[in-house]
Design an enzyme around this catalytic site. Sequence first.
Site, PDB file in Angstrom:
ATOM      1  N   ASP A  40      16.264 -14.610  13.375  1.00  0.00           N
ATOM      2  CA  ASP A  40      14.881 -14.146  13.465  1.00  0.00           C
ATOM      3  C   ASP A  40      13.953 -15.323  13.710  1.00  0.00           C
ATOM      4  OD1 ASP A  40      15.947 -11.669  12.906  1.00  0.00           O
ATOM      5  OD2 ASP A  40      15.451 -11.749  10.782  1.00  0.00           O
ATOM      6  N   LYS A  62      22.812 -11.364  15.559  1.00  0.00           N
ATOM      7  CA  LYS A  62      21.815 -10.297  15.477  1.00  0.00           C
ATOM      8  C   LYS A  62      20.459 -10.856  15.889  1.00  0.00           C
ATOM      9  CE  LYS A  62      19.898  -8.682  11.612  1.00  0.00           C
ATOM     10  NZ  LYS A  62      18.440  -8.516  11.926  1.00  0.00           N
ATOM     11  N   THR A  63      19.840 -10.204  16.876  1.00  0.00           N
ATOM     12  CA  THR A  63      18.560 -10.669  17.405  1.00  0.00           C
ATOM     13  C   THR A  63      17.450  -9.656  17.149  1.00  0.00           C
ATOM     14  OG1 THR A  63      19.006  -9.670  19.583  1.00  0.00           O
ATOM     15  CG2 THR A  63      19.695 -11.962  19.264  1.00  0.00           C
ATOM     16  N   LYS A  95      16.085  -1.029  16.056  1.00  0.00           N
ATOM     17  CA  LYS A  95      15.655   0.064  15.168  1.00  0.00           C
ATOM     18  C   LYS A  95      14.846   1.117  15.924  1.00  0.00           C
ATOM     19  CE  LYS A  95      15.605  -2.648  10.865  1.00  0.00           C
ATOM     20  NZ  LYS A  95      15.768  -4.036  11.366  1.00  0.00           N
ATOM     21  N   ASP A  98      12.244   6.891  18.134  1.00  0.00           N
ATOM     22  CA  ASP A  98      11.437   7.857  18.874  1.00  0.00           C
ATOM     23  C   ASP A  98      12.310   8.988  19.404  1.00  0.00           C
ATOM     24  OD1 ASP A  98       9.148   8.929  20.251  1.00  0.00           O
ATOM     25  OD2 ASP A  98       8.363   6.889  20.404  1.00  0.00           O
ATOM     26  N   ILE A  99      11.713   9.903  20.146  1.00  0.00           N
ATOM     27  CA  ILE A  99      12.467  11.030  20.700  1.00  0.00           C
ATOM     28  C   ILE A  99      13.427  10.535  21.778  1.00  0.00           C
ATOM     29  CG2 ILE A  99      10.641  12.674  20.155  1.00  0.00           C
ATOM     30  CD1 ILE A  99       9.869  12.578  23.153  1.00  0.00           C
ATOM     31  N   TYR A 212      18.625  -9.592  -2.289  1.00  0.00           N
ATOM     32  CA  TYR A 212      19.847 -10.252  -1.849  1.00  0.00           C
ATOM     33  C   TYR A 212      21.005  -9.907  -2.780  1.00  0.00           C
ATOM     34  CZ  TYR A 212      16.848 -12.920   1.251  1.00  0.00           C
ATOM     35  OH  TYR A 212      15.956 -13.276   2.235  1.00  0.00           O
ATOM     36  N   ARG A 231      17.942 -16.352   6.715  1.00  0.00           N
ATOM     37  CA  ARG A 231      17.317 -17.549   6.156  1.00  0.00           C
ATOM     38  C   ARG A 231      18.256 -18.349   5.259  1.00  0.00           C
ATOM     39  NH1 ARG A 231      12.101 -14.450   4.024  1.00  0.00           N
ATOM     40  NH2 ARG A 231      13.616 -12.742   4.085  1.00  0.00           N
TER      41      ARG A 231
END
Length: 262
Positions: A40, A62-63, A95, A98-99, A212, A231
Amino acid sequence: MASYSQKTYAQRGKEHTHPLVKELFATMERKQSNLSLAADVSTKAELLALADTAGPYICVLKTHIDVVADFDADLVQQLQALAAKHDFLIFEDRKFADIGNTVKLQYGGGIYRIADWAHITNCHVIPGEGIIQGLAEVGMPKGRGLLLLAEMSSVGMLATSAYTDKNVEMAIANDFVIGFIGSRRFTEERDLITMTPGVGLHASGDALGQQYRTPTKIITENGSDIIIVGRGIYGPGKDAATEAQRYREAGWTAYLNRLGLK
């Protein structure tokens, strides 16, 4: 029949019918890694440097591509090259929510063209099953896979009980779904993987509600498959390569303990 969590990744990969999951489990076995790095960061240079540094120790990068201020097509090409160099898959944590028709456009087009380069993405099922169907129309022909957000790792999350159960029901019924974001194994009806965020070597939290849990809790006790760490690997004062190795070893040890092999 033995629980999927009591089988090795290699055995599950051999038995699985989804080509992407077969590839994922094979990668995990080759690298002895069930670690996903949550990268991130907000610049192209930071993202590429982090992927290159931690890449040897992870199975999935993961981006959050929409936080990269200087995103361009070259970034995608370089990420793909690093994925090939270091043998990891790419998970864009989009994530979608929406439809069906809208997510088709968001997934396949726009400036990011996520389906062209991300092996895995995810969605909320709040809009109903149509969101899965819309994403599948774009992703299935490209060999992609979808995770459902059955749970989240923040304090006060609303994805609980009946909502989580509905995620499981939809996942079982849709071949494009390969698993969940959550804290545990959810079902034995299909071999659906679980990737778990909010993992640290010591149980704690942050000022914004993140909780965590340790690799032992998540992998050994809860039966999840992949730990997601951000992190804890590249935070202030941390050496990303050293920390990635520590988390890889902790995650793999927790997996071996689950199998009774260590």
